[in-house]
Design a protein around this motif. Sequence first.
Motif, PDB file in Angstrom:
ATOM      1  N   ILE A  40     -18.962  80.043 -12.587  1.00 47.01           N
ATOM      2  CA  ILE A  40     -18.515  80.876 -13.701  1.00 47.01           C
ATOM      3  C   ILE A  40     -18.796  82.340 -13.387  1.00 47.01           C
ATOM      4  O   ILE A  40     -19.777  82.655 -12.713  1.00 47.01           O
ATOM      5  N   CYS A  41     -17.938  83.232 -13.869  1.00 47.10           N
ATOM      6  CA  CYS A  41     -18.238  84.663 -13.818  1.00 47.10           C
ATOM      7  C   CYS A  41     -18.930  85.035 -15.122  1.00 47.10           C
ATOM      8  O   CYS A  41     -18.301  85.031 -16.187  1.00 47.10           O
ATOM      9  N   VAL A  42     -20.231  85.310 -15.036  1.00 45.23           N
ATOM     10  CA  VAL A  42     -21.012  85.626 -16.232  1.00 45.23           C
ATOM     11  C   VAL A  42     -20.547  86.948 -16.848  1.00 45.23           C
ATOM     12  O   VAL A  42     -20.486  87.099 -18.071  1.00 45.23           O
ATOM     13  N   LYS A  43     -20.203  87.899 -16.015  1.00 40.70           N
ATOM     14  CA  LYS A  43     -19.790  89.214 -16.494  1.00 40.70           C
ATOM     15  C   LYS A  43     -18.518  89.133 -17.355  1.00 40.70           C
ATOM     16  O   LYS A  43     -18.431  89.738 -18.414  1.00 40.70           O
ATOM     17  N   CYS A  44     -17.542  88.360 -16.886  1.00 38.48           N
ATOM     18  CA  CYS A  44     -16.262  88.230 -17.612  1.00 38.48           C
ATOM     19  C   CYS A  44     -16.207  86.995 -18.495  1.00 38.48           C
ATOM     20  O   CYS A  44     -15.251  86.830 -19.270  1.00 38.48           O
ATOM     21  N   GLN A  45     -17.220  86.098 -18.343  1.00 36.09           N
ATOM     22  CA  GLN A  45     -17.242  84.819 -19.057  1.00 36.09           C
ATOM     23  C   GLN A  45     -15.942  84.047 -18.809  1.00 36.09           C
ATOM     24  O   GLN A  45     -15.329  83.497 -19.724  1.00 36.09           O
ATOM     25  N   THR A  46     -15.565  84.010 -17.545  1.00 38.26           N
ATOM     26  CA  THR A  46     -14.298  83.403 -17.133  1.00 38.26           C
ATOM     27  C   THR A  46     -14.535  82.301 -16.106  1.00 38.26           C
ATOM     28  O   THR A  46     -15.431  82.407 -15.262  1.00 38.26           O
ATOM     29  N   GLU A  47     -13.723  81.246 -16.190  1.00 35.95           N
ATOM     30  CA  GLU A  47     -13.772  80.183 -15.193  1.00 35.95           C
ATOM     31  C   GLU A  47     -13.271  80.723 -13.847  1.00 35.95           C
ATOM     32  O   GLU A  47     -12.283  81.455 -13.792  1.00 35.95           O
ATOM     33  N   LEU A  48     -13.963  80.363 -12.776  1.00 39.53           N
ATOM     34  CA  LEU A  48     -13.546  80.792 -11.442  1.00 39.53           C
ATOM     35  C   LEU A  48     -12.477  79.851 -10.884  1.00 39.53           C
ATOM     36  O   LEU A  48     -12.439  78.666 -11.229  1.00 39.53           O
ATOM     37  N   LEU A  49     -11.652  80.360 -10.014  1.00 35.49           N
ATOM     38  CA  LEU A  49     -10.613  79.586  -9.336  1.00 35.49           C
ATOM     39  C   LEU A  49     -10.927  79.536  -7.851  1.00 35.49           C
ATOM     40  O   LEU A  49     -11.600  80.424  -7.318  1.00 35.49           O
ATOM     41  N   ASP A  50     -10.438  78.497  -7.187  1.00 27.88           N
ATOM     42  CA  ASP A  50     -10.722  78.373  -5.754  1.00 27.88           C
ATOM     43  C   ASP A  50      -9.467  78.239  -4.895  1.00 27.88           C
ATOM     44  O   ASP A  50      -9.552  77.883  -3.726  1.00 27.88           O
ATOM     45  N   CYS A  51      -8.305  78.501  -5.478  1.00 30.55           N
ATOM     46  CA  CYS A  51      -7.058  78.455  -4.705  1.00 30.55           C
ATOM     47  C   CYS A  51      -6.020  79.327  -5.393  1.00 30.55           C
ATOM     48  O   CYS A  51      -6.228  79.787  -6.519  1.00 30.55           O
ATOM     49  N   CYS A  52      -4.927  79.547  -4.711  1.00 33.67           N
ATOM     50  CA  CYS A  52      -3.840  80.324  -5.297  1.00 33.67           C
ATOM     51  C   CYS A  52      -3.133  79.482  -6.355  1.00 33.67           C
ATOM     52  O   CYS A  52      -2.739  78.348  -6.077  1.00 33.67           O
ATOM     53  N   PRO A  53      -2.964  79.981  -7.584  1.00 30.05           N
ATOM     54  CA  PRO A  53      -2.304  79.184  -8.630  1.00 30.05           C
ATOM     55  C   PRO A  53      -0.811  79.002  -8.400  1.00 30.05           C
ATOM     56  O   PRO A  53      -0.181  78.202  -9.089  1.00 30.05           O
ATOM     57  N   SER A  54      -0.251  79.705  -7.429  1.00 33.33           N
ATOM     58  CA  SER A  54       1.178  79.597  -7.148  1.00 33.33           C
ATOM     59  C   SER A  54       1.479  78.559  -6.068  1.00 33.33           C
ATOM     60  O   SER A  54       2.319  77.681  -6.259  1.00 33.33           O
ATOM     61  N   CYS A  55       0.745  78.617  -4.939  1.00 37.32           N
ATOM     62  CA  CYS A  55       1.005  77.688  -3.825  1.00 37.32           C
ATOM     63  C   CYS A  55      -0.136  76.706  -3.603  1.00 37.32           C
ATOM     64  O   CYS A  55      -0.040  75.823  -2.750  1.00 37.32           O
ATOM     65  N   TYR A  56      -1.259  76.870  -4.336  1.00 35.64           N
ATOM     66  CA  TYR A  56      -2.424  75.967  -4.271  1.00 35.64           C
ATOM     67  C   TYR A  56      -3.078  75.930  -2.889  1.00 35.64           C
ATOM     68  O   TYR A  56      -3.738  74.954  -2.536  1.00 35.64           O
ATOM     69  N   GLN A  57      -2.914  76.974  -2.100  1.00 37.96           N
ATOM     70  CA  GLN A  57      -3.555  77.078  -0.800  1.00 37.96           C
ATOM     71  C   GLN A  57      -4.895  77.801  -0.932  1.00 37.96           C
ATOM     72  O   GLN A  57      -5.100  78.592  -1.866  1.00 37.96           O
TER      73      GLN A  57
END
Length: 358
Positions: free
Chosen positions: A137-154
């Motif tokens: 999690i990003c505590v500063k933004c209180q946002t879920e982190l992502l681990d790939c590109c949401p467009s191509c999923y790479q």
Amino acid sequence: MKGDKIAIHEKILPDELLTSWLLRFSQKMRVKYHTLCDALFNKADLDLRDADLTIKKELIEKLADITFHSKENLNQTTLRSYEPNLALGNNLNYWILSRGNYHRIPKNNYLVYCPSCLDKDSIPYYRRGWRLITTLICVKCQTELLDCCPSCYQPISFLRLDFNNKEKIVDGPISTCSCCDFDLRKAHKEKAAKNSLEYQKKVDKYLLSGCTETLNYSHQYFIVLRLILGLINSKRKRYVEFNRFLSRTTEIPQQEYQTGTLLLKNSNIVYRKNAILKAHWLISRSREELVDIFKRHGLWSCFIKNDLDSDDIPYWFYKILSNELSIKYSEWKKFYPDSSSLSSYICLGAKLKNRFTN
């Protein structure tokens, strides 16, 4: 570039990753990343290794000699700077997301990112903490982190931006996907759940201060966390049932075991988050409740220690294992009346005992 300071200066941004800074530095100098590294490090082929983790001290010293940054500041951009708060020695490798390179192309989702941070940055860059398996999690933004590109999923591999354009100096933001050119700043921003946020705040505090609320060294917390994660990530029937119990109790949906994933550093963030939040919940229980849970599921000390030496286990947890979760050989029959349920090493111990008795 030989012997004197480089006239061009590029500031290291807060908590920036070494390779992120080097790529931005090469862009400012209007040279290719490879060209810069070849000139600085005598063709060290940093892309063949995980430079953020394995860069040598002499290369850091050389960078300090020709740039306007001190060795201390440059060392803070490497993943080794997490010693000793996160782990000691080679144990640090367990907590670093693995690139899984195949022909220099990462196959694992080895880098997470916060789309809100990238969007707010005047100059997008990648943080050091985004390479840890404990960062969810990003505590500063209180946002879920992502681990790939949401467009191509790479997987995210910002260095490929430079490698894929061999004849061109890439001067765009490094927040661009190297596979499909999607701007990661435009990715969907999902608000973090309360339990995830509380976990991340605690872990970030441990990494910063080097100690926990009980004044134990922070790396000892991570040793126990690693032991519990070893149980949750196992496919053996005993541990699968234990994992299901944790899912029911914590109301965290259980994720299916990923085929071929023996270590969490090779897994995606969804599976990793599922396991880590349950392990953190378990460690946060009182001593009595923790012992009761282990006993109810038949998890004695011999099942929990795994491959770690007793010297590595924190004293408070070692006392639980040796005093309350350790049973004598004569008591095994009481807990496991069916000999088929005994593990192979216990059967071997019984044979050796009979041999020496006779």
